[in-house]
Design a protein around this motif. Structure first.
Motif, mmCIF file in Angstrom:
data_model
loop_
_atom_site.group_PDB
_atom_site.id
_atom_site.type_symbol
_atom_site.label_atom_id
_atom_site.label_comp_id
_atom_site.label_asym_id
_atom_site.label_seq_id
_atom_site.Cartn_x
_atom_site.Cartn_y
_atom_site.Cartn_z
ATOM 1 N N LYS A 55 -45.565 -20.965 -1.212
ATOM 2 C CA LYS A 55 -44.522 -20.845 -2.232
ATOM 3 C C LYS A 55 -44.263 -19.393 -2.626
ATOM 4 N N SER A 56 -45.138 -18.490 -2.185
ATOM 5 C CA SER A 56 -45.057 -17.096 -2.619
ATOM 6 C C SER A 56 -43.845 -16.384 -2.038
ATOM 7 N N ALA A 176 -41.742 -19.389 -12.445
ATOM 8 C CA ALA A 176 -42.435 -20.120 -11.376
ATOM 9 C C ALA A 176 -43.123 -19.153 -10.426
ATOM 10 N N ASP A 177 -42.451 -18.027 -10.118
ATOM 11 C CA ASP A 177 -43.052 -17.013 -9.242
ATOM 12 C C ASP A 177 -44.345 -16.466 -9.836
ATOM 13 N N THR A 180 -47.139 -18.982 -9.578
ATOM 14 C CA THR A 180 -47.581 -19.101 -8.182
ATOM 15 C C THR A 180 -48.516 -17.954 -7.822
ATOM 16 N N GLU A 181 -48.124 -16.728 -8.170
ATOM 17 C CA GLU A 181 -48.928 -15.558 -7.818
ATOM 18 C C GLU A 181 -50.257 -15.549 -8.577
ATOM 19 N N ILE A 182 -50.236 -15.958 -9.837
ATOM 20 C CA ILE A 182 -51.474 -16.037 -10.625
ATOM 21 C C ILE A 182 -52.411 -17.074 -10.012
ATOM 22 N N SER A 183 -51.846 -18.196 -9.581
ATOM 23 C CA SER A 183 -52.650 -19.265 -8.993
ATOM 24 C C SER A 183 -53.289 -18.827 -7.678
ATOM 25 N N ILE A 184 -52.578 -18.019 -6.894
ATOM 26 C CA ILE A 184 -53.130 -17.521 -5.630
ATOM 27 C C ILE A 184 -54.303 -16.586 -5.900
ATOM 28 N N CYS A 219 -44.180 -9.481 -11.663
ATOM 29 C CA CYS A 219 -43.096 -10.461 -11.832
ATOM 30 C C CYS A 219 -42.229 -10.139 -13.032
ATOM 31 N N ALA A 220 -42.839 -9.568 -14.093
ATOM 32 C CA ALA A 220 -42.065 -9.190 -15.273
ATOM 33 C C ALA A 220 -41.107 -8.056 -14.929
#
Length: 224
Positions: A55-56, A176-177, A180-184, A219-220
């Motif tokens: 998803k990244s 959402a991005d 996703t990146e935090i989860s990775i 992302c911010a």
């Protein structure tokens, strides 16, 4: 905040139940639990990476995050400071358990998305689901490391509470991005914690914690 309160309560309940069970577990059986938790943490971390990597939209961001975050954490010597604190208060193995527990409870899609969904829509489904999972995890962790695992509960409360309040104030800031990146990155940290528990290599996961901040900043910035 109802979902967060319930989630915090299940960790407290599971930790108390696990600590009671620990008293009747022989030392060799506790070793088996250590191995089980190490494998479980490694597996959950890998699963988070595998699920979120496709998803990244920023394929190399996790590498940059881990590298920069680890460098910052090493310069600050987060692991060393935590070990000193552990020694001062005689935490022993508990320090390892707490760092693992906090990562497992806090760094996951449900634990991040749950407070956001609760703040924006009033739906606590994700948090109630997360609470059920954490009840089981906290019981096993506490059976391994003892009653001190209850200290992870206020950390979760502050973590989810902060996300809830930020979502209330900033609305769609948590994209959402970003999740996703935090989860990775979080998946790699959880897997690293599992590797440390198994005694394969001391990854000093605490030094890697600043890695979680890099995707948020990236992302911010990209959102503007």
């Amino acid at each position: 905040m109802l979902g967060t309160i319930v989630n915090t309560g299940t960790i407290l309940a599971g930790s108390i139940a696990g600590s009671i069970l620990k008293k009747g577990i022989k030392e060799e059986y506790q070793g088996a639990l250590f191995n089980a938790m190490g494998l479980a943490a490694a597996g959950l971390g890998i699963n988070s990476v595998v699920q979120n990597m496709p998803k990244s939209n920023f394929p190399v961001l996790f590498i940059i995050s881990l590298a920069l975050g680890s460098l910052i954490g090493t310069i600050l010597d987060l692991n060393g400071k935590f070990q000193q604190l552990s020694s001062r208060f005689s935490f022993g193995k508990l320090g390892e358990g707490l760092s693992t527990g906090i990562l497992l409870y806090c760094i996951g899609t449900l634990s991040i998305l749950g407070p956001i969904n609760s703040a924006l829509t009033g739906d606590n489904t994700f948090l109630f689901t997360n609470a059920t999972l954490d009840l089981v995890t906290s019981t096993v962790l506490s059976a391994t490391y003892g009653i001190g695992m209850t200290l992870a509960a206020p950390v979760l409360f502050c973590w989810q509470g902060s996300i809830f309040l930020l979502a209330k104030m900033l609305g769609n800031f948590m994209t959402a991005d970003m999740m996703t990146e935090i989860s990775i990155v979080g998946g790699f940290l959880i897997a690293s914690s599992g590797i440390s528990i198994l005694g394969i290599k001391d990854c000093k996961t605490l030094n890697m914690l600043p890695s979680l901040i890099i995707p948020v900043i990236w992302c911010a910035v990209m959102a503007f």
